[in-house]
Structures are given as C-alpha cells and as structure tokens.
Design an enzyme around this catalytic site. Sequence first.
Site, short mmCIF file in Angstrom:
data_model
loop_
_atom_site.label_atom_id
_atom_site.label_comp_id
_atom_site.label_asym_id
_atom_site.label_seq_id
_atom_site.Cartn_x
_atom_site.Cartn_y
_atom_site.Cartn_z
N CYS A 42 0.85 -1.20 0.00
CA CYS A 42 0.00 0.00 0.00
C CYS A 42 0.88 1.25 0.00
O CYS A 42 2.03 1.21 0.45
CB CYS A 42 -0.87 -0.06 1.26
SG CYS A 42 -1.88 1.39 1.57
N HIS A 43 0.35 2.36 -0.49
CA HIS A 43 1.10 3.63 -0.46
C HIS A 43 1.55 4.00 0.95
O HIS A 43 2.60 4.61 1.13
CB HIS A 43 0.24 4.76 -1.03
CG HIS A 43 0.33 4.88 -2.52
ND1 HIS A 43 -0.64 4.38 -3.36
CD2 HIS A 43 1.29 5.39 -3.31
CE1 HIS A 43 -0.27 4.60 -4.61
NE2 HIS A 43 0.89 5.20 -4.61
N THR A 44 0.73 3.63 1.93
CA THR A 44 1.07 4.00 3.30
C THR A 44 2.39 3.35 3.74
O THR A 44 3.16 3.95 4.48
CB THR A 44 -0.08 3.60 4.25
OG1 THR A 44 -1.28 4.15 3.72
CG2 THR A 44 0.13 4.14 5.64
N HIS A 63 0.32 -4.06 6.09
CA HIS A 63 -0.90 -3.92 6.90
C HIS A 63 -2.19 -4.30 6.16
O HIS A 63 -3.26 -4.15 6.71
CB HIS A 63 -1.01 -2.47 7.42
CG HIS A 63 -1.07 -1.48 6.29
ND1 HIS A 63 0.05 -1.00 5.66
CD2 HIS A 63 -2.12 -0.92 5.66
CE1 HIS A 63 -0.31 -0.19 4.70
NE2 HIS A 63 -1.62 -0.12 4.66
N GLU A 64 -2.09 -4.76 4.90
CA GLU A 64 -3.32 -5.14 4.17
C GLU A 64 -3.34 -6.65 4.08
O GLU A 64 -3.07 -7.22 3.01
CB GLU A 64 -3.28 -4.60 2.74
CG GLU A 64 -3.53 -3.14 2.63
CD GLU A 64 -3.73 -2.71 1.17
OE1 GLU A 64 -4.04 -1.54 0.99
OE2 GLU A 64 -3.58 -3.52 0.25
N CYS A 93 -12.49 0.48 20.74
CA CYS A 93 -12.23 0.18 22.16
C CYS A 93 -13.52 -0.02 22.95
O CYS A 93 -13.54 -0.71 23.96
CB CYS A 93 -11.43 1.33 22.77
SG CYS A 93 -12.37 2.86 22.97
N CYS A 96 -14.16 4.85 24.46
CA CYS A 96 -13.74 6.24 24.22
C CYS A 96 -14.98 7.10 23.99
O CYS A 96 -16.10 6.59 23.88
CB CYS A 96 -12.79 6.35 23.03
SG CYS A 96 -13.62 6.16 21.43
N CYS A 99 -16.90 5.97 20.76
CA CYS A 99 -17.58 4.67 20.93
C CYS A 99 -18.80 4.84 21.83
O CYS A 99 -19.88 4.30 21.55
CB CYS A 99 -16.63 3.63 21.52
SG CYS A 99 -15.43 2.99 20.33
N CYS A 107 -13.66 5.56 16.41
CA CYS A 107 -12.97 5.26 17.68
C CYS A 107 -11.63 6.01 17.79
O CYS A 107 -10.81 5.96 16.88
CB CYS A 107 -12.73 3.76 17.81
SG CYS A 107 -11.83 3.35 19.32
N ARG A 111 -7.57 -0.39 19.41
CA ARG A 111 -6.62 -1.25 20.12
C ARG A 111 -5.55 -1.85 19.20
O ARG A 111 -5.80 -2.11 18.03
CB ARG A 111 -7.39 -2.39 20.81
CG ARG A 111 -8.21 -1.91 22.00
CD ARG A 111 -9.22 -2.93 22.42
NE ARG A 111 -10.17 -3.21 21.33
CZ ARG A 111 -11.03 -4.21 21.33
NH1 ARG A 111 -11.08 -5.04 22.34
NH2 ARG A 111 -11.86 -4.39 20.31
N CYS A 162 -7.42 -2.61 4.02
CA CYS A 162 -6.98 -1.20 3.99
C CYS A 162 -7.53 -0.45 2.78
O CYS A 162 -8.61 0.10 2.83
CB CYS A 162 -5.46 -1.09 4.07
SG CYS A 162 -4.91 0.62 4.10
N ARG A 356 -2.45 -3.30 -7.24
CA ARG A 356 -1.88 -3.84 -6.03
C ARG A 356 -0.93 -4.99 -6.35
O ARG A 356 -1.28 -5.89 -7.10
CB ARG A 356 -2.98 -4.41 -5.11
CG ARG A 356 -3.62 -3.38 -4.19
CD ARG A 356 -2.61 -2.87 -3.17
NE ARG A 356 -3.20 -1.98 -2.20
CZ ARG A 356 -3.36 -0.66 -2.32
NH1 ARG A 356 -2.98 -0.06 -3.42
NH2 ARG A 356 -3.89 0.06 -1.35
ZN LIG Z 1 -2.96 0.77 3.38
ZN LIG Z 2 -13.36 3.82 21.02
#
Ligand SMILES: [Zn+2]
Ligand SMILES: [Zn+2]
Length: 361
Positions: A42-44, A63-64, A93, A96, A99, A107, A111, A162, A356
């Site tokens: 991913c670009h991130t 992360h994907e 969570c 918060c 939430c 959120c 977590r 993602c 991708r």
């Molecule tokens: Zn991503």
């Molecule tokens: Zn939350």
Amino acid sequence: MANAVKGVIAGAKGAPVSVETILVPDPGPGEALVRVQACGVCHTDLHYREGAITNDFPFLLGHEASGIVEKVGPNVTNVAPGDFVILAWRAPCGTCRSCLRGRPWYCFASRNAQQKMTRQDGTPLAAAIGIGAFAELALVAAGQAVKVNPAARPEAAGLVGCGIMAGLGAAINTGGVSRGDSVAVIGCGGVGNAAIAGAKLAGAHTIIGVDVDDRKLEWAKQFGATHTINSRHTDPVQAIRDLTGGNGVNVAIEAVGKPETYRQAFYARDHAGTVVLVGVPSPEMKIELPLLEVFGRGGVLRSSWYGDCLPTRDFPMFIDLYLQGRLDLERFVSETITLDKVEEAFHKMERGEVLRSVVVF
Ligand SMILES: [Zn+2]
Ligand SMILES: [Zn+2]
C-alpha cells in the site's frame, strides 16, 4: 516465547527496505498471533519508509493482510486458532468518547497488540498502522482480527483490510452514495477504483472516473465507471458538468490528496452535493477556496478515514459480496510477489503500473 520469522523492515528514512529475521512474541492477554497468508503493498507502507508518517524507525511494514489465527492469548473470545481473518487497523475500544456516542467507526482509542515485535538484538519495531504484516507471523490485538468466510482467496481478501475498504467506504459509508446518484471519482488507483466499485454496488446511475493516466481510466471502466475523463487533456470540472446536465455530480470523491484535485471535486459537485476526501494529503499542502462558495454551494464536505468502516460489520459483508460475484476483488490483485520483492513493488506503484502487488507466503 518469541517466534523468529522473516519480516520487511524500513530501517532509515528513504532507504530501501530489507528482509530481516525478526522476533514475534506469543500472544499475551487480548492478543492474537496470525499466520499471514497474503499482504498487499500500500502507499502507506511507502509513506512510512519515506518518514512521511512518523520518525519512529525501524518500522515493520505491511498492513493489508489476511491469514489464519495461529494462537490466541488469555481472554480472547472473538477468534480461535484456525479461523481465517482479515487484519484491521481499527479495533474499536468500546469506551472512548466516540464509541460511547455509538460511533465506533471514529474510535479514538483503537486497540493494538501490547507487546512489540523486535529485531533479533531486541530493538523494538514500530508496526505499520499497528499491524506489521510483511512477516510470516503478525501479532495483533484480537479485535484487529476479523473473521470472514474462508472460501475467499487470501490475496484478494487481505486488500479489504486497507485500501479497498477505504475506497468502498468512501462511496458507501462516507459519501452515502445511493440508487440513482451521480458520482465522480478523481484518482483511479486502488482506492479510487474501489470507490467506483462501491458506487456501482450502491446503485449509482452515472459514475465518472477522472485520472491523468489512460491505463488507470481503463481500469476504472472495468470496475464500473460509466464515463472516464483524462484530466491531463480536458478540464474535468467542465467535463463532469457536461455529463450531468450542466449541474455537477451528487457525490465527488477525491482519491488523490492534493489541493488541485480537491478543488476539482469541490467545483464538480452539484449544489447541496457531497465532497469526500479520501486521498491523504501531506503536511505542507494548503487549500484556498472562496468562503462564499463554501456557503453558497451548500451540501457536505467530509473526510473519510479508512472508509469510515466498522471492520466487524463491513469486512464479512464485502467478502460475501465478493464470493457472490458482486464485487470483483480479484481484479485489484495485479500481481503476487514474494517478501523480498516489496522494494521493487514500491517502484511499480510509483510508476502507476499496478493496482496492487500482493505478497503471498
Ligand atoms: Zn494501506
Ligand atoms: Zn473507542
């Protein structure tokens, strides 16, 4: 016990990534250890490597992802070993302020795993968006592991974690696209094309893809764009108005993250329409708009964080739509690669050659 596995590390700002042996702890309370089957580039991840997100090097990228739950720690009830899961970077969570107001998709205390993955010498690794899945094993908060139908192909399913979720959600959750709407999507990479697919799923009547690259516009048509505009040669605002009876679209989705394309989205929407910003700008970018236009054009200017998704609600649904043949996730997978080809995949992504690249294990 810690598990020694291979992982993709960004060690210093701008430096090429490398595959190293890393240590992934066994899950503690509330954590799950997932054997990663596929993880999209991913670009991130590239933004992390460039130091554009934080300076907490070294990073464990990726992360994907999708995979199989290997072990769970104490007090984990939502998943069990053997479950097929997509990893989410939002795990609400429940306590918060957002939430508690019944808006868990915003959120503010999502977590993550408490324990750190480390280099062999014990140096802690910062996991990309709290995941770190360019590794054979990923340690996450159990809430980040979202169970979906195991009939899905891992390399297609992981993308829902993602970029594809960001695009689908920008259209469906944030933009509220509904039957009969006209929609323009500016920027037809992975996220933009997912927004086009989302607009189609939601029943949009007119879907206009805008990009400067004819290859991406070709992809946009495959995902459901009814019209495409190459904005290198044509003024997209005028062209979008021409396609919509002179009025502009109901929903304009900006999937680039630049002032000039945001301005296009702003002026290409109809009065009382919606602009959705899902492209991620960089810190130095600024935008100037006549305030009277902001007022006079009415409507809604929104940002879409991760497609305003609720992973436990949205991931299983999109996987089911994919398995029913109604959402072409496979088409987002341009190529599958091995872990040592992530750096090369960054360059392909920068050149716009792929939607991708997906690492398979
Ligand atoms: Zn991503
Ligand atoms: Zn939350």
